[in-house]
Design an enzyme around this catalytic site. Structure first.
Site: not given
Length: 343
Positions: A131, A133, A154
């Site tokens: 990801s 992120e 996460y």
């Protein structure tokens, strides 16, 4: 010989598009689903039919990323040529409320799957859904060499998954790759994710069924692309000669405010009349800007996206307006994309 693929997270947005793609390429597709008291297969219901009746090559298996023994037995049973690990607790804001669950599903679940592959003694090509992120506080543009700085439970769990995938590649000579995907959305996106939350609200407000939409940080910049295009990139990573990690992105960033404005204007509405701030939707630690550089994927995979965040907002509004107008009637965003053209 027919190729066989296993997809974890097949009932999610990406899993459903990937299943469609692989079935279209002649694959036999196996999906992992969790046992529940209600069905959660709405995104793939149009694909799943009795294989003994019409020869459809889609099979669903009960299992869970928390059950390593079950994963091993499935690897023996299915013997896939390709494994796509898309399963995760994937909502960033929720990960602050459920950090342990997120770590177990999004992080430890990956090593269970990799270990199941190794324990079963099979040699599939393995795709790990990483990801954007991961980059967190590191300023854009972000590519495969940009340092990671995760800013949520996460993202931290995804960081573990990223590195354990590389570790298994190097330690056990696995064909295992990380796809570092920037935000990718569609009309199949979960309703609690910000883009779908916005476009569903636009449809409801236009229909007179809702008046206000409550939002958090409107200044966050994201690189939004179209999920149906991104699964093609996943597949291409596993067709390469050598296992490498790739960024998939559009290279174009817009703010949440921009996405709001485009979505509301496309429906003939003024977003400022309907949007209100609510601090409950703020993250404890924010990620200001994520904008990817997909040059490596373009060069080595010949993967070039055609839909950026602005076109995506319009596509999703159209789909949600139509879905609300014809409740109970499935929409097909691929047809809408073809009729709209590309960005």
């Amino acid at each position: 010989m027919t190729k066989r693929a296993l997809i974890t997270g097949i009932t999610g947005q990406d899993g459903s598009y990937l299943a469609e793609l692989l079935l279209g390429k002649g694959y036999e597709v196996h999906g992992l689903i969790r046992r529940a008291s209600t069905f959660n297969t709405s995104r793939i219901d149009h694909l799943y039919q009795d294989p003994h009746v019409d020869g459809t090559k889609l099979f669903l298996h009960y299992g869970d990323q928390s059950d390593g023994a079950r994963l091993v037995s499935l690897m023996y049973e299915i013997a896939p040529d390709e494994v796509y690990n898309l399963a995760a607790q994937s909502h960033v804001r929720v990960s602050f409320d459920e950090p342990e669950h997120t770590a177990d599903t999004t992080g430890t679940g990956t090593v269970r799957l990799l270990e199941a592959v190794r324990a079963a003694g099979i040699r599939p090509r393995f795709y790990q859904a990483s990801s954007s992120e991961l980059y967190g506080a590191t300023p854009p543009p972000q590519d495969e060499d940009t340092p990671f700085y995760p800013r949520s439970p996460y993202a931290a769990a995804k960081l573990y998954s990223y590195w354990i995938t590389k570790n298994y590649r190097e330690a056990y000579d696995m064909f295992a790759v990380n796809g570092i995907l920037f935000n990718h959305e569609s009309p199949r996106r979960g309703e609690t994710f910000v883009t779908r939350k916005i476009t569903r609200a636009v449809a409801a407000i236009k229909a007179g069924k809702q008046d206000l939409l409550y939002m958090g940080n409107l200044d966050a910049v994201r690189d939004w692309g179209y999920a149906a295009e991104y699964v093609e990139g996943m597949w291409r990573m596993l067709q390469a000669d050598e296992p490498e990690d790739f960024v998939l992105a559009t290279g174009v960033g817009i703010t949440v405010r921009d996405f709001l404005q485009i979505s509301f204007e496309h429906a003939g509405l003024d977003w400022e009349k309907h949007v209100r701030f609510d601090e409950r939707y703020l993250r404890p630690t924010e990620v200001d800007a994520l904008i990817g550089d997909p040059a490596k994927a373009a060069k080595k995979l010949d993967w070039v996206p055609t839909v950026d965040g602005r076109e995506l907002a319009r596509l999703m509004v159209e789909a949600d307006v139509e879905a609300l107008t014809h409740e109970g009637t499935p929409w097909h965003d691929e047809v809408r994309l073809a009729s709209w053209g590309t960005a």
